[in-house]
Design a protein around this motif. Structure first.
Motif: not given
Lengths: 434, 434
Positions: A395, A397, A400, A403, A405-407, A409-410, A423, A426, B82, B85, B250, B350, B353-355, B358, B361-362
């Motif tokens: 993803y 910057k 990421l 999304y 807030d969505t991540i 939230t879960i 999250i 960042r 929720l 999400a 990070y 990768i 920002y690909s924590s 991510l 959950y998503f």
């Protein structure tokens, strides 16, 4: 050979629910002792068990290059017809297996997002080949070639030696034709332990495949999780669906070929024609005394041979799906259409000339197949058994943050607040470039 | 957080060879007792264990349609953020899983020969979802959706009830979003036994998937073979390869997110920059006290947290491949090129920002991943876990007769003369049409 109708058969079956794995604990004490000894003492324990169980007083578990080449050359020049047959079978197996090799993929669901799947071979694989009185070069071809096609670095074979310490030269020849990288003189639970945990001579492998006796099967169950295994093989089975367009002698011969494997093999004929059932039964009785392995065959047929009469094709297919046979022969009229309706079977042989031994030895698809109803959830051995997948996620910057807030939230809903924090950090402190 | 160099790390590792499966026998007596009781006494035993272990005095294991719908509606209206999400995550998971769905094939290597592979879904699947104090709607989505995409008829969830006999409404909501067909209030080894062998309330399934505690993992090992299982999950791990282009905060936040799972989770940072290692370490210490699950995190980091300094990128990649991490973050420069060199990893994240959360959950790829180095031979959970293959073989009369002698030669070499006979009978007595 017993003839019975669909209802009677189904009643018998539901009264003996399968819980095979729970019932085989009687071997555990011995199997665990062997595994622990090989884990702790390596080659020394492996050699001691080989002396005890195989009566072979060998000093090295490895087959030397010289021994291997000698065996190969002796078969190549001494049994050219067999050598040619094995080479032709190997070519067919290789061709089929190449078709099953999967490729990874990448896709971008939206700009700044790249997802994918990477598919890579295992590093090291161990193939167990039964030995003793029997010789199974076909098992060598069927189990080694898919691993080689997958790209596995080291594909090693273990097989128990004969009392004089030698191995069957036909097995060694098949190993070379198939592309194995090493062969070891060791069998039983000790071979499984050596492959799972490594010894001074044997490499620790990532996966163990291949058929074996009850000790081998049980040992595979125990080491499963520390290494991968293919499946826990049970007795072999055939189910042949036939009608009066098929010579009863063909059906009988196919059922009996399955029966010769072992007393606990299962041979079932399904038909909708009661007269035909009697004809098949007569052929069975006629052929048994003509066969070399008559005793095993008779015992197997008496114990597990059945001709089941169904009301119609629909009921026959339902029966077949409930059996989930290792080998299914659809021999009669409409076979091609019936294939579409079959849900569970290891290998499906279509038409009166696709006899099971064609698949066992030559056609290309694997003969290592799910037994005992496990075709409900297992596949033939294949290239996919020797490769594994890794997901990839990339993803940017921007994406990421879109999304975030969505991540969060879960993550918060699951109470995993440090996940949310990874999250959030960042989002609130976004000083790096993507 | 311990900082050490590559050599020191490798020495420590080789001194503790993994034989996890052999070491967990201490639970077997209890686990086997539970499995046998559920096999023999069905629902009654399952309810008794639920009372004993979960303190829930329920009278029915099934979740009613009403209970399920009420939970769903309460979240949909009461927690719309929720709900949205989870719906968005489900959509991403579905999209990714669809890409991994395989198709069968057919080919004709020569006229009169047709070979193929048929791919079909399993009939029934059980998904284990951990319960108790925690709530894991993401596990529901990740484990149920691939089965639904595969086309599995019945996808049922088992999860332990709370002491008042209820289930978390968020889990029930995720179950509906994902497309589960049933939910049962049962956990532990008793849930695994009920799914493996069936009870009055629960269907006998073909495969059991999903994470659980040590009892669940051990019970899965025991029933394996009678049903399929996904994998025996161990503690979770992350390995982050980073350089000074990545904010240390990070990296630290990602490592700590892994650590909050459990005391035995493992968080490893790999870098080639000793100064950077110190910065990451400082960030770890700074962030720990700010996190809600501080105690678990501190214990996990103390026990299993490591920053390993490698000489160069090549050594770092070698280290990563030897670890075969469940989660791998390639965060620094050259990450895209490094992906090509990684052989063994469950999921690869990768860029900075690909924590990991991510992916948890998503993003779409599965979060059920091979742990404890099993990425050497296992794959993320996927549609392929819920489908199986059948080979198809169709030879015409002419083609079988062409190769009859070759097949007979191999069968005779293996001493399986009834196999040879099944081919011979067609050669010598070929009165049927193909």
């Amino acid at each position: 050979m017993q003839i019975l109708d669909y209802e009677t058969y189904q009643q018998n079956v539901t009264n003996t629910a399968k819980a095979t794995q729970m019932m085989q604990q009687n071997l555990d004490e011995q199997v665990l002792e062997i595994i622990r000894a090989v884990q702790e003492r390596g080659d020394e324990a492996a050699l001691a068990y080989t002396k005890k169980f195989d009566k072979a007083a060998i000093t090295s578990l490895s087959v030397s290059e010289k021994e291997w080449n000698n065996a190969f050359n002796s078969i190549k020049t001494g049994q050219p017809k067999l050598f040619k047959a094995l080479t032709a079978a190997a070519e067919n197996i290789r061709q089929y297996q190449k078709k099953t090799k999967e490729e990874g993929f990448q896709f971008s669901p939206q700009p700044g997002i790249q997802l994918g799947q990477k598919i890579t071979p295992l590093n090291r694989v161990g193939v167990y080949v039964p030995g003793g009185k029997a010789s199974y070069p076909s098992t060598v071809l069927m189990d080694v070639i898919p691993a080689v096609v997958a790209g596995v670095d080291q594909v090693v074979i273990t097989t128990p030696p004969r009392p004089d310490g030698s191995l069957d030269p036909v097995v060694l020849t098949a190993a070379k034709i198939a592309g194995a990288t090493g062969v070891y003189k060791i069998g039983g639970a000790q071979a499984v332990a050596a492959l799972a945990y490594g010894t001074e001579s044997l490499p620790k492998v990532d996966k163990i495949v291949g058929p074996g006796n009850a000790f081998v099967a049980r040992a595979k169950k125990w080491v499963f999780g520390d290494v991968a295994i293919d499946m826990i093989a049970g007795p072999s089975e055939i189910c042949a669906f036939a009608d009066n367009t098929v010579p009863p002698s063909y059906v009988a011969a196919d059922l009996l070929s399955q029966a010769e494997h072992a007393e606990d093999a299962t041979s079932i004929c399904v038909t909708t024609d009661a007269d035909y059932a009697e004809e098949v039964q007569k052929e069975i009785e006629r052929q048994i005394p003509l066969l070399e392995r008559e005793e095993i065959i008779r015992e197997s047929i008496q114990a597990n041979g059945k001709i089941i009469i169904c009301d119609d094709e629909e009921q026959a297919i339902e029966l077949i799906n409930s059996i989930a046979p290792e080998h299914l022969q659809l021999m009669g009229e409409g076979a091609e259409e019936q294939v579409q309706k079959v849900k569970h079977a290891g290998a499906i042989f279509i038409g009166p000339y696709s006899s099971e031994p064609l698949g066992d030895y030559f056609a290309g698809p694997n003969h290592t197949l799910p037994t005992n109803g496990t075709a409900r959830f297992s596949s033939p051995l294949g290239v996919y058994d020797f490769m594994k997948k890794s997901s990839t996620i990339h993803y940017s910057k921007e994406r990421l943050l879109d999304y975030a807030d969505t991540i969060i939230t879960i993550a918060d809903a699951e109470g995993l607040t440090a996940h949310a924090n990874a999250i959030r950090i960042r989002k609130e402190n976004n000083y790096a470039s993507s």
